[in-house]
Write an enzyme that holds these catalytic residues in place. Structure first.
Site, PDB file in Angstrom:
ATOM      1  N   ASP A  83      50.193  23.041  17.404  1.00 30.10           N
ATOM      2  CA  ASP A  83      50.515  22.106  18.485  1.00 30.10           C
ATOM      3  C   ASP A  83      51.957  22.242  18.917  1.00 30.10           C
ATOM      4  OD1 ASP A  83      51.330  20.920  15.975  1.00 30.10           O
ATOM      5  OD2 ASP A  83      51.646  19.034  17.037  1.00 30.10           O
ATOM      6  N   GLU A 178      51.217  18.694  13.862  1.00 34.41           N
ATOM      7  CA  GLU A 178      52.451  18.598  13.084  1.00 34.41           C
ATOM      8  C   GLU A 178      53.522  17.843  13.843  1.00 34.41           C
ATOM      9  OE1 GLU A 178      56.479  19.925  11.630  1.00 34.41           O
ATOM     10  OE2 GLU A 178      55.585  20.050  13.620  1.00 34.41           O
TER      11      GLU A 178
END
Length: 413
Positions: A83, A178
């Protein structure tokens, strides 16, 4: 060792996919678009020859490079996240490649007069003569952490193609979310099966980190009472003014913009309110656990003192721990850091061992039983329009991964 054009094309294919995560969505992953890159990676890992490739229901991708040794050595792991940060848009990324960088300012967007300044961002100068990948000034780049993903895939591919390089079993994992603090939450350490691992999620070339902040969030809710302002005397209680008093009581020198190194801070990152109610959102950070605990106590004490003065509980403070300093878990197994330092020195990289002024998946994983220091991925200026990465740094990071695999095989034979 690693082909420059090949690693560049791989990185570009990843960053042009929007995988921005969403801090306000409790779903896992927090955005459906993270699945797009995850599925691409699932196919790619199989194509390059890895085994046990699995994309699970929570968008974690794990895979195995089997040992080619005739003796047992520890299983090691490498981890990055797919991400990108919600701090700045990651949609429609248009990377720009600057060959043989001349050390001067880089015009990212001529029409909008967006310039990557080599005097303001002076780290740029150390990459003179190299190939720099930037944004076009309207998005972030996504080197955090698609550079790490690129480096791990490229290193695994290289090891598959060069079976003469001896190594033990290697596990890799790419995590979702994350950037919104959830990357390690559903990570199955037992299934991963590594003795230790490394996140490829640091910044400039040479970074090697095994210390990070202890971290907590604090939500300060201030209640007030609204009445007609013309008849408010003795009746109105303005939560905005009480909130301002609270803010003023937090140490003004202990904020991100005035601290560095091991210095902790209080960071007011959001404030919303009116007369009836004001909500302040803080994060609390410190490397020292005792000082960290004192910071949390101070946030509560400020509220207590103001409430006592006003004669009622107008302020409530809710504090939630987020992650802790991985140093406590890594120090007992410092050989896993020493291995990386040795590899860097052997391939001509100066190790930059310093504390992380933040956290990584590795901090949470270390507390779940998987010691996990952090290694550079090569990017700079994360989470914004001035993000960039030198291709040569990605190549070196891949070489470090290969070097670690070789070093473990030698040390444990």
């Amino acid at each position: 060792m690693i082909d420059k054009k090949h690693i560049t094309n791989r990185f570009l294919s990843y960053v042009t996919m929007d995988t921005e995560s969403d801090p306000n969505n409790p779903a896992f992953p927090s955005t459906e678009k993270q699945w797009n890159l995850a599925r691409v990676l699932e196919k790619e890992l199989k194509a390059i020859g890895l085994e046990e490739v699995e994309l699970d229901e929570n968008c974690y991708i794990m895979a195995t490079l089997p040992s080619n040794l005739d003796f047992e050595v520890p299983t090691i792991g490498f981890i990055s996240h797919i991400d990108t940060s919600p701090d700045f848009t990651g949609a429609n990324v248009k990377p720009q490649i600057i060959e043989n960088y001349d050390g001067n300012d880089i015009v990212l967007n001529k029409e909008q007069n967006i310039v990557l300044s080599s005097s303001y961002f002076d780290d740029l100068k150390q990459y003179k003569g190299q190939t720099i990948i930037t944004t076009d000034g309207t998005t972030l780049l996504g080197a955090d952490d698609k550079a790490g993903v690129t480096e791990i895939v490229s290193a695994m591919e290289y090891l598959v193609k060069h079976p003469e390089i001896k190594h033990g079993k290697i596990r890799i994992c790419f995590t979702p979310d994350e950037e919104v603090g959830k990357g390690a939450h559903l990570f199955d350490v037992e299934k991963f099966g590594a003795d230790w691992a490394y996140t490829m999620d640091g910044s400039q070339i040479g970074e090697l980190e095994y210390e990070n902040f202890n971290a907590a969030s604090a939500k300060v809710t201030v209640k007030g009472k609204i009445v007609h302002p013309g008849y408010a005397k003795g009746k109105m209680i303005n939560s905005l003014l009480i909130a301002n008093e609270y803010i003023a009581a937090v140490p003004s020198e202990e904020v991100p913009e005035k601290t560095e190194g091991y210095e902790g801070f209080f960071h007011l990152h959001d404030a919303k309110g009116d007369v009836e109610e004001t909500v302040l959102e803080y994060i609390i950070r410190d490397h020292d656990f005792d000082i960290f605990e004192k910071r949390k106590y101070l946030m509560q004490k400020i509220a207590f003192d103001i409430n006592k003065k006003l004669g009622d509980d107008f302020i409530q403070v809710a504090i939630k721990n987020q992650y802790f300093n991985m140093k406590e878990k890594v120090t007992p197994v410092m050989h896993i850091v020493d291995i990386v330092e040795e590899v860097m020195n052997e391939i001509g990289i100066t190790p930059l061992i310093k504390p992380i002024r933040g956290g990584t998946d590795g901090s949470q994983l270390s507390y779940k039983g998987l010691p996990c220091p952090n290694i550079f991925a090569g990017g700079h200026n994360f989470h914004g329009r001035f993000e960039y990465v030198p291709v040569e740094s990605m190549i070196k990071a891949s070489e470090v991964i290969v070097g670690i695999a070789k070093k473990v095989a030698i040390k444990y034979q």
